[in-house]
Design a protein around this motif. Structure first.
Motif, PDB file in Angstrom:
ATOM      1  N   THR A   1       4.308   0.919  17.634  1.00 15.49           N
ATOM      2  CA  THR A   1       6.158   0.589  17.401  1.00 15.49           C
ATOM      3  C   THR A   1       6.741   1.637  18.358  1.00 15.49           C
ATOM      4  O   THR A   1       6.003   2.576  18.936  1.00 15.49           O
TER       5      THR A   1
ATOM      6  N   TYR B   1     -12.512  -0.028  -4.664  1.00 18.25           N
ATOM      7  CA  TYR B   1     -12.326   1.307  -4.516  1.00 18.25           C
ATOM      8  C   TYR B   1     -12.208   2.286  -5.681  1.00 18.25           C
ATOM      9  O   TYR B   1     -11.963   1.402  -6.745  1.00 18.25           O
TER      10      TYR B   1
ATOM     11  N   SER C   1       6.876  -3.318  18.387  1.00 19.27           N
ATOM     12  CA  SER C   1       6.206  -3.882  17.120  1.00 19.27           C
ATOM     13  C   SER C   1       6.383  -5.365  16.839  1.00 19.27           C
ATOM     14  O   SER C   1       5.275  -5.902  16.521  1.00 19.27           O
TER      15      SER C   1
ATOM     16  N   GLN D   1      12.726  -3.054   9.352  1.00  8.04           N
ATOM     17  CA  GLN D   1      11.234  -3.318   9.979  1.00  8.04           C
ATOM     18  C   GLN D   1      10.773  -4.588   9.453  1.00  8.04           C
ATOM     19  O   GLN D   1      10.009  -5.442  10.274  1.00  8.04           O
TER      20      GLN D   1
ATOM     21  N   ALA E   1      -1.231  -0.597  13.605  1.00 10.14           N
ATOM     22  CA  ALA E   1      -1.973   0.469  13.332  1.00 10.14           C
ATOM     23  C   ALA E   1      -1.104   1.749  12.712  1.00 10.14           C
ATOM     24  O   ALA E   1      -0.935   2.881  12.958  1.00 10.14           O
TER      25      ALA E   1
ATOM     26  N   TRP F   1       0.897  -1.199  -0.095  1.00  7.66           N
ATOM     27  CA  TRP F   1       0.013   0.193   0.115  1.00  7.66           C
ATOM     28  C   TRP F   1       0.795   1.275   0.083  1.00  7.66           C
ATOM     29  O   TRP F   1       0.660   2.076  -0.727  1.00  7.66           O
TER      30      TRP F   1
ATOM     31  N   ARG G   1       8.173   4.184  16.947  1.00  9.27           N
ATOM     32  CA  ARG G   1       8.431   5.153  16.096  1.00  9.27           C
ATOM     33  C   ARG G   1       8.193   6.468  16.668  1.00  9.27           C
ATOM     34  O   ARG G   1       8.918   7.308  16.316  1.00  9.27           O
TER      35      ARG G   1
ATOM     36  N   LEU H   1      -0.609  -8.791   7.990  1.00  6.29           N
ATOM     37  CA  LEU H   1      -0.259  -7.932   6.650  1.00  6.29           C
ATOM     38  C   LEU H   1       0.337  -6.865   7.242  1.00  6.29           C
ATOM     39  O   LEU H   1      -0.275  -5.881   7.566  1.00  6.29           O
TER      40      LEU H   1
END
Ligand code: NDP
Length: 330
Positions: free
Chosen positions: A230, A100, A278, A303, A225, A33, A232, A295
């Motif tokens: 994480t 979409y 994470s 990562q 999310a 994505w 981050r 996913l």
């Protein structure tokens, strides 16, 4: 240099049966994505795909509209596939979706037979493929008869353009109906793709139990999310992060003081378990056998390495589960 995958790539990955089908999916799948459109350097996208496959991630998830611009993730993936992965096509599960907005006019959106069949043809051309492994209807269409949408999926399988079909973002009642129609048509629903993470637990109410009863697998999207689960954002918003990218799906307003406090407490619990937040967040989604695969998205190869590292510590004690519930409910 010609890409040669790591010969030990299947040693660390766990594979889980998708519902009652013959197909096993890696416990971790990679979504395209973000970080595969024309705004990303193709060499970074290539590095992500190669690292993922080297670590046993055999499943890549796309959709017609991934980019930006829409369609570019499939084009870039197709290019890398042709250049690096063709000898390993039979070791890959490639998924795409339609549902979409994709093109102007009444036939480029939602769930008509007209849209789905044209869209998969376009996706196959962009990726340079003869078939995809999984084709999804991306979201329920409130107006098109569900049977028409499911008949289009069934037709695409019979044409050999998709090996399996799935649905995404369907609430439990619509999903049940779709699964029954597909069974009736003789093309069982392989998988449902809902949003599921510590911060989004709606599927626990009904959907996951129903899928298990029906023998349908599930793959949880955005299990981190979008990066909130994480480390981050614990010290501000890094310039190279999703929240700094102008995304309408994750921005500074969502990272409230309350949310960050929850993340801090979860992070402390993860540290006690000897893993990164994470990793704990992914292991938590996989704690239930009902979930076939998580996913993930990634902007850096590290990562993906973090995610696969999670597989070494997936067990939760009852106390840890209770502690997580308490933190999330406080
Ligand atoms: P995640 O919740 O896994 O978020 C991924 C982001 O989290 C990364 O891009 C990165 O953001 C950050 N991140 C990942 N690992 C780490 C780490 N170890 N440390 C710190 N930050 C980390 O998933 P996504 O929201 O990206 O969605 C994953 C996939 O799910 C999509 O690619 C798509 O295939 C699918 N999806 C499906 C939808 C549907 O409607 N069916 C909707 C949305 C997604 P950063 O850029 O900041 O580095």
């Amino acid at each position: 240099m010609v890409y040669q995958p790591d010969e030990n790539r299947y040693q660390r990955m766990a594979f889980r049966r998708c519902g009652q089908s013959g197909l096993k999916l890696p416990a971790i799948s990679l979504g395209l994505w973000h970080n595969f459109g024309d705004t990303t350097l193709v060499e970074n996208s290539r590095a992500l795909l190669q690292r993922a496959f080297d670590l046993g991630i055999t499943h890549f998830d796309l959709a017609n509209n991934y980019g930006p611009p829409p369609g570019s993730a499939e084009c870039n993936f197709g290019r890398i596939l042709q250049e690096d992965f063709l000898p390993w096509r039979d070791e890959l599960i490639i998924s795409t979706k339609a549902g979409y907005t994709m093109w102007d006019g009444p036939y480029g959106d939602w769930g008509s037979r007209k849209y789905l069949i044209a869209s998969l043809d376009q996706s196959l051309k962009r990726m340079g493929l003869e078939y995809v492994d999984i084709f999804y209807h991306h979201r329920p269409d409130p107006e098109t008869p569900l049977r028409e949408t499911m008949q289009a999926l069934d037709h695409l399988v019979r044409q050999g353009k998709a090996l399996y079909v799935g649905i995404s973002n369907y609430p439990a009642d619509r999903a049940r109906e779709a699964i029954d129609i597909l069974n009736d048509l003789g093309t069982p629903c392989l998988i449902h793709q809902p949003k599921y993470s510590m911060f989004e637990r709606g599927v626990e109410e009904e959907l996951l139990t129903m899928l298990q009863e029906k023998g349908v697998g599930s793959i949880a999207f955005s299990p981190l999310a979008g990066g909130q689960l994480t480390d981050r954002y614990l010290n501000g918003i890094p310039a190279d992060s999703r929240a700094a990218s102008g995304s309408r799906f994750l921005n500074a307003d969502q990272l409230t003081a309350g949310k960050l406090e929850t993340v801090r407490q979860l992070n402390a619990l993860a540290e006690k378990r000897g893993q990164k937040l994470s990793q704990m967040a992914l292991a938590w989604v996989l704690r239930d056998d009902n979930i076939t695969s998580v996913l993930i998205g990634a902007s850096k190869t590290s990562q993906i390495e973090d995610a696969v590292g999670m597989l070494a510590n997936r067990h939760f004690t009852d106390q840890e589960c209770a502690d997580i519930d308490n933190i999330l409910n406080s």
